[in-house]
Design a protein around this motif. Sequence first.
Motif, PDB file in Angstrom:
ATOM      1  N   HIS A  76      60.706  38.264  17.480  1.00 36.09           N
ATOM      2  CA  HIS A  76      61.391  39.218  18.367  1.00 36.09           C
ATOM      3  C   HIS A  76      60.948  39.005  19.817  1.00 36.09           C
ATOM      4  CE1 HIS A  76      63.371  43.023  19.317  1.00 36.09           C
ATOM      5  NE2 HIS A  76      62.279  43.428  19.942  1.00 36.09           N
ATOM      6  N   VAL A  77      61.870  39.172  20.762  1.00 35.96           N
ATOM      7  CA  VAL A  77      61.528  39.037  22.183  1.00 35.96           C
ATOM      8  C   VAL A  77      60.664  40.216  22.606  1.00 35.96           C
ATOM      9  CG1 VAL A  77      62.428  38.985  24.528  1.00 35.96           C
ATOM     10  CG2 VAL A  77      63.602  37.718  22.722  1.00 35.96           C
ATOM     11  N   LEU A  78      59.458  39.929  23.119  1.00 32.02           N
ATOM     12  CA  LEU A  78      58.532  40.961  23.588  1.00 32.02           C
ATOM     13  C   LEU A  78      58.692  41.207  25.077  1.00 32.02           C
ATOM     14  CD1 LEU A  78      55.301  39.671  21.807  1.00 32.02           C
ATOM     15  CD2 LEU A  78      56.796  41.531  21.048  1.00 32.02           C
ATOM     16  N   LEU A 114      60.635  33.386  31.928  1.00 33.39           N
ATOM     17  CA  LEU A 114      59.700  33.321  30.810  1.00 33.39           C
ATOM     18  C   LEU A 114      60.200  34.241  29.702  1.00 33.39           C
ATOM     19  CD1 LEU A 114      56.341  33.873  32.739  1.00 33.39           C
ATOM     20  CD2 LEU A 114      57.428  31.698  32.179  1.00 33.39           C
ATOM     21  N   VAL A 115      60.065  33.808  28.467  1.00 36.50           N
ATOM     22  CA  VAL A 115      60.374  34.656  27.322  1.00 36.50           C
ATOM     23  C   VAL A 115      59.185  34.587  26.375  1.00 36.50           C
ATOM     24  CG1 VAL A 115      61.870  35.016  25.320  1.00 36.50           C
ATOM     25  CG2 VAL A 115      62.871  34.313  27.502  1.00 36.50           C
ATOM     26  N   ALA A 116      58.583  35.752  26.088  1.00 35.58           N
ATOM     27  CA  ALA A 116      57.480  35.830  25.128  1.00 35.58           C
ATOM     28  C   ALA A 116      58.019  36.423  23.839  1.00 35.58           C
ATOM     29  CB  ALA A 116      56.352  36.686  25.684  1.00 35.58           C
ATOM     30  N   ARG A 117      57.692  35.767  22.726  1.00 35.50           N
ATOM     31  CA  ARG A 117      58.176  36.225  21.417  1.00 35.50           C
ATOM     32  C   ARG A 117      57.004  36.546  20.495  1.00 35.50           C
ATOM     33  NH1 ARG A 117      63.452  35.495  19.965  1.00 35.50           N
ATOM     34  NH2 ARG A 117      64.763  34.479  21.517  1.00 35.50           N
ATOM     35  N   CYS A 118      57.247  37.476  19.584  1.00 36.81           N
ATOM     36  CA  CYS A 118      56.267  37.888  18.583  1.00 36.81           C
ATOM     37  C   CYS A 118      55.928  36.696  17.688  1.00 36.81           C
ATOM     38  CB  CYS A 118      56.860  39.033  17.758  1.00 36.81           C
ATOM     39  SG  CYS A 118      55.845  39.576  16.379  1.00 36.81           S
TER      40      CYS A 118
END
Length: 96
Positions: A62-64, A53-57
Amino acid sequence: MSAPMNYLDGNAAAGELSRIFAMDITSAEGQCANCGAKGRFAEAHLYMQCPGLVARCTLCGHVLLRFVNTQQHIFLDLRGMTYLSLNTTQQQDASN
Ligand SMILES: [Zn+2]
């Protein structure tokens, strides 16, 4: 012409993240380490088409958070957030 939306909101991470967090972090407030934006984790843009999983702003992209689950290890990268704040009173109220 806009690009197709290829992400979900941060709520979609609840199941995977519950494997390592006792509390539901989707309701937590965090701050982006890049632009300083503050918001609930559930509002982040969540990309699930990668090995994890990749969460971004939502503001700057930006990667969070990065979360990868292999057969033997879980890798968690939270350095994209200045902080993550969990409201413990809300968690207790929800379970009562
Ligand atoms: Zn940001």
